[in-house]
Enzyme design. Structure first.
Site, PDB file in Angstrom:
ATOM      1  N   TYR A  45      53.251  42.291  33.352  1.00 48.28           N
ATOM      2  CA  TYR A  45      53.279  41.441  32.090  1.00 48.28           C
ATOM      3  C   TYR A  45      52.670  41.868  30.760  1.00 48.28           C
ATOM      4  O   TYR A  45      52.519  41.698  29.679  1.00 48.28           O
ATOM      5  CB  TYR A  45      52.547  40.055  32.248  1.00 48.28           C
ATOM      6  CG  TYR A  45      53.216  39.279  33.495  1.00 48.28           C
ATOM      7  CD1 TYR A  45      54.406  39.502  33.881  1.00 48.28           C
ATOM      8  CD2 TYR A  45      52.945  38.070  34.110  1.00 48.28           C
ATOM      9  CE1 TYR A  45      55.280  38.658  34.681  1.00 48.28           C
ATOM     10  CE2 TYR A  45      53.259  37.262  35.036  1.00 48.28           C
ATOM     11  CZ  TYR A  45      54.651  37.877  35.438  1.00 48.28           C
ATOM     12  OH  TYR A  45      55.300  36.795  36.228  1.00 48.28           O
ATOM     13  N   LYS A  60      54.573  45.362  47.577  1.00 45.65           N
ATOM     14  CA  LYS A  60      55.768  45.758  47.911  1.00 45.65           C
ATOM     15  C   LYS A  60      56.025  47.418  48.209  1.00 45.65           C
ATOM     16  O   LYS A  60      56.554  48.059  47.442  1.00 45.65           O
ATOM     17  CB  LYS A  60      56.805  45.298  46.796  1.00 45.65           C
ATOM     18  CG  LYS A  60      58.202  45.498  46.855  1.00 45.65           C
ATOM     19  CD  LYS A  60      58.948  44.549  47.926  1.00 45.65           C
ATOM     20  CE  LYS A  60      60.178  44.698  48.348  1.00 45.65           C
ATOM     21  NZ  LYS A  60      60.860  43.836  49.382  1.00 45.65           N
ATOM     22  N   ASP A  77      58.023  39.863  49.984  1.00 45.92           N
ATOM     23  CA  ASP A  77      59.018  38.855  50.385  1.00 45.92           C
ATOM     24  C   ASP A  77      58.849  38.021  51.686  1.00 45.92           C
ATOM     25  O   ASP A  77      59.140  36.772  51.872  1.00 45.92           O
ATOM     26  CB  ASP A  77      60.479  39.564  50.459  1.00 45.92           C
ATOM     27  CG  ASP A  77      60.036  40.961  51.247  1.00 45.92           C
ATOM     28  OD1 ASP A  77      59.221  41.400  51.208  1.00 45.92           O
ATOM     29  OD2 ASP A  77      61.209  41.765  51.504  1.00 45.92           O
ATOM     30  N   ASP A 136      51.792  35.095  40.371  1.00 45.85           N
ATOM     31  CA  ASP A 136      52.300  34.272  39.362  1.00 45.85           C
ATOM     32  C   ASP A 136      53.179  33.297  40.151  1.00 45.85           C
ATOM     33  O   ASP A 136      53.094  32.182  40.318  1.00 45.85           O
ATOM     34  CB  ASP A 136      53.056  34.881  38.241  1.00 45.85           C
ATOM     35  CG  ASP A 136      53.448  33.754  37.328  1.00 45.85           C
ATOM     36  OD1 ASP A 136      53.084  32.460  37.139  1.00 45.85           O
ATOM     37  OD2 ASP A 136      54.244  34.260  36.426  1.00 45.85           O
ATOM     38  N   ASP A 139      52.483  29.441  42.512  1.00 47.56           N
ATOM     39  CA  ASP A 139      53.082  28.297  42.206  1.00 47.56           C
ATOM     40  C   ASP A 139      53.713  27.631  43.409  1.00 47.56           C
ATOM     41  O   ASP A 139      53.824  26.744  43.849  1.00 47.56           O
ATOM     42  CB  ASP A 139      54.449  28.358  41.068  1.00 47.56           C
ATOM     43  CG  ASP A 139      53.701  28.167  39.816  1.00 47.56           C
ATOM     44  OD1 ASP A 139      52.393  28.094  39.654  1.00 47.56           O
ATOM     45  OD2 ASP A 139      54.687  28.085  38.754  1.00 47.56           O
TER      46      ASP A 139
END
Ligand code: NAD
Length: 363
Positions: A148, A197, A229, A253, A257
């Site tokens: 980001y 990852k 994942d 992020d 959630d």
């Protein structure tokens, strides 16, 4: 030891002032019982600051916040469809104030606990055999680096539009948040799951290496690595396995959630943003809920639990934080509910009554 707690307070917009009032009530009662004093400094941010000063964040607010040991905040912002704040250019809107203060205070670590109380498991979308006994995990997300904040561009290459976003972390950025995660795990279940990852990304391989180095200083904390994942699956398959989940900005992020959805109740979720010192900004995970503002029905528990986090992480007052969390557990056990978490056979109460009850149960 008696302490004077120097706390900044951003009452915020919408339901903000209502829920912050109840959190202050609980803090004052806790301080009274444990022999501390709370010294509050009122700070303006977001819509309230636009109304007073024409901008969502002033230098004065930043300077005053820096002098506080921690800041407790209600949510900021209004209904974009009707509020005049949203006729301003984006850099002058309430949310710009929030990004601005996070940046000014260098808040690089975002903490989002996801707790499922046994009494509220009806709101959880997972099967009962998975949620039996509840769960209690903490997502720690890096907040100021990664994809980001990396370089980005969109260019035409050989007649084809192509977009680039770069994901960059240096070892110092990884180390400082890893240290925070291990410190917090020491106050909880002593387990860190570092999510990356690393089978694909270089930034993840560096992440894993630095986290392993930091882990050497915390022999009591168990460290495991998990691919993002797999983590997304495990959060719905077996959330009880997690204690502290440490991860970079974009993965955090998404996972935070996901973790909050599996608890099912936004009005219950606290959060904190921390920097390298003991300073933190503590706020509910939800927004300013303009749809219910001023009605006296908002759930203050997320803000009250954010205040408990503040006592634990900024002031090292673990006993006092435990007392607030126990008082919240007791009101739920006794069947008291605000409308957002109401279910059949329970007693529905408003914001103020919920604050009164929790304050009266502090022991
Ligand atoms: P929201 O979280 O404010 O509301 C979503 C739904 O959850 C609404 O139905 C609301 O009534 C309910 N809700 C939220 N908190 C509640 C509580 N404590 N008790 C009972 N019900 C609650 O999200 P939104 O509607 O998308 O956003 C409203 C405003 O909040 C916007 O201006 C947005 O930018 C802002 N916002 C601020 C923050 C923050 O300050 N950190 C975070 C998210 C959204």
């Amino acid at each position: 030891m008696d302490m004077n707690l120097n706390i900044g307070v951003i009452r915020g917009d919408g339901i903000g002032p209502e829920i912050v009032t109840e959190a202050m009530k609980v803090l004052d009662r806790t301080a009274e019982i444990y022999g501390h004093t709370c010294d509050y400094t009122q700070l303006l941010l977001g819509g309230a600051s636009i109304d007073a000063h024409g901008v969502p964040l002033t230098d004065e607010t930043v300077e005053k916040a820096k002098k506080c040991s921690a800041v407790l905040m209600g949510s900021i912002g209004g209904d974009a469809k009707v509020s005049p704040w949203y006729k301003l250019e984006p850099s002058k809107r309430p949310e710009a104030g929030l990004l601005g203060i996070r940046k000014a205070l260098n808040l690089f670590a975002n903490l989002r606990p996801a707790i499922l109380y046994d009494e509220l498991k009806g709101a959880c979308p997972l099967k009962e055999e998975i949620t039996e006994g509840g769960f209690d995990l903490m997502i720690m997300r890096e907040l100021t680096g990664g994809l980001y904040f990396g370089e980005r561009k969109t260019v035409e290459e050989n007649g084809v539009m192509t977009a680039y976003d770069s994901l960059t972390y240096n070892e110092n950025e990884i180390r400082r948040i890893a240290v925070r995660a291990f410190d917090i795990a020491m106050k909880r279940g002593k387990k860190v799951t570092s999510v990356d990852k690393a089978n694909v990304l270089d930034s993840s391989r560096l992440w894993r290496k630095v986290v392993e180095e930091v882990a050497k200083d915390y022999p009591e904390v168990a460290l495991e690595h998990m691919l993002v994942d797999n983590c997304a699956m495990q959060l719905v398959k077996d959330p009880k396995q997690f204690d502290v989940v440490l991860t970079e900005n974009m993965f955090g992020d998404i996972l935070s959630d996901e973790a909050s959805m599996v608890t099912g109740s936004i009005g219950m979720l606290a959060s904190a943003s921390l920097n390298e010192t003991k300073f933190g900004l503590y706020e509910p995970s939800g927004g300013s809920a303009p749809d219910i503002a001023g009605k006296g029905i908002a759930n203050p528990i997320a803000t009250i639990l954010s205040a408990a986090m503040m006592l634990r992480f900024s002031f090292d007052l673990d006993k006092e934080a435990d007392a607030i969390e126990a008082a919240v557990a007791r009101v739920l056990k006794e069947g008291y509910r605000t409308v957002d978490i109401m279910s059949e056979g329970r007693v529905q109460i408003g914001t103020e009554k919920m604050g009164d009850l929790i304050a009266s149960y502090i022991a």
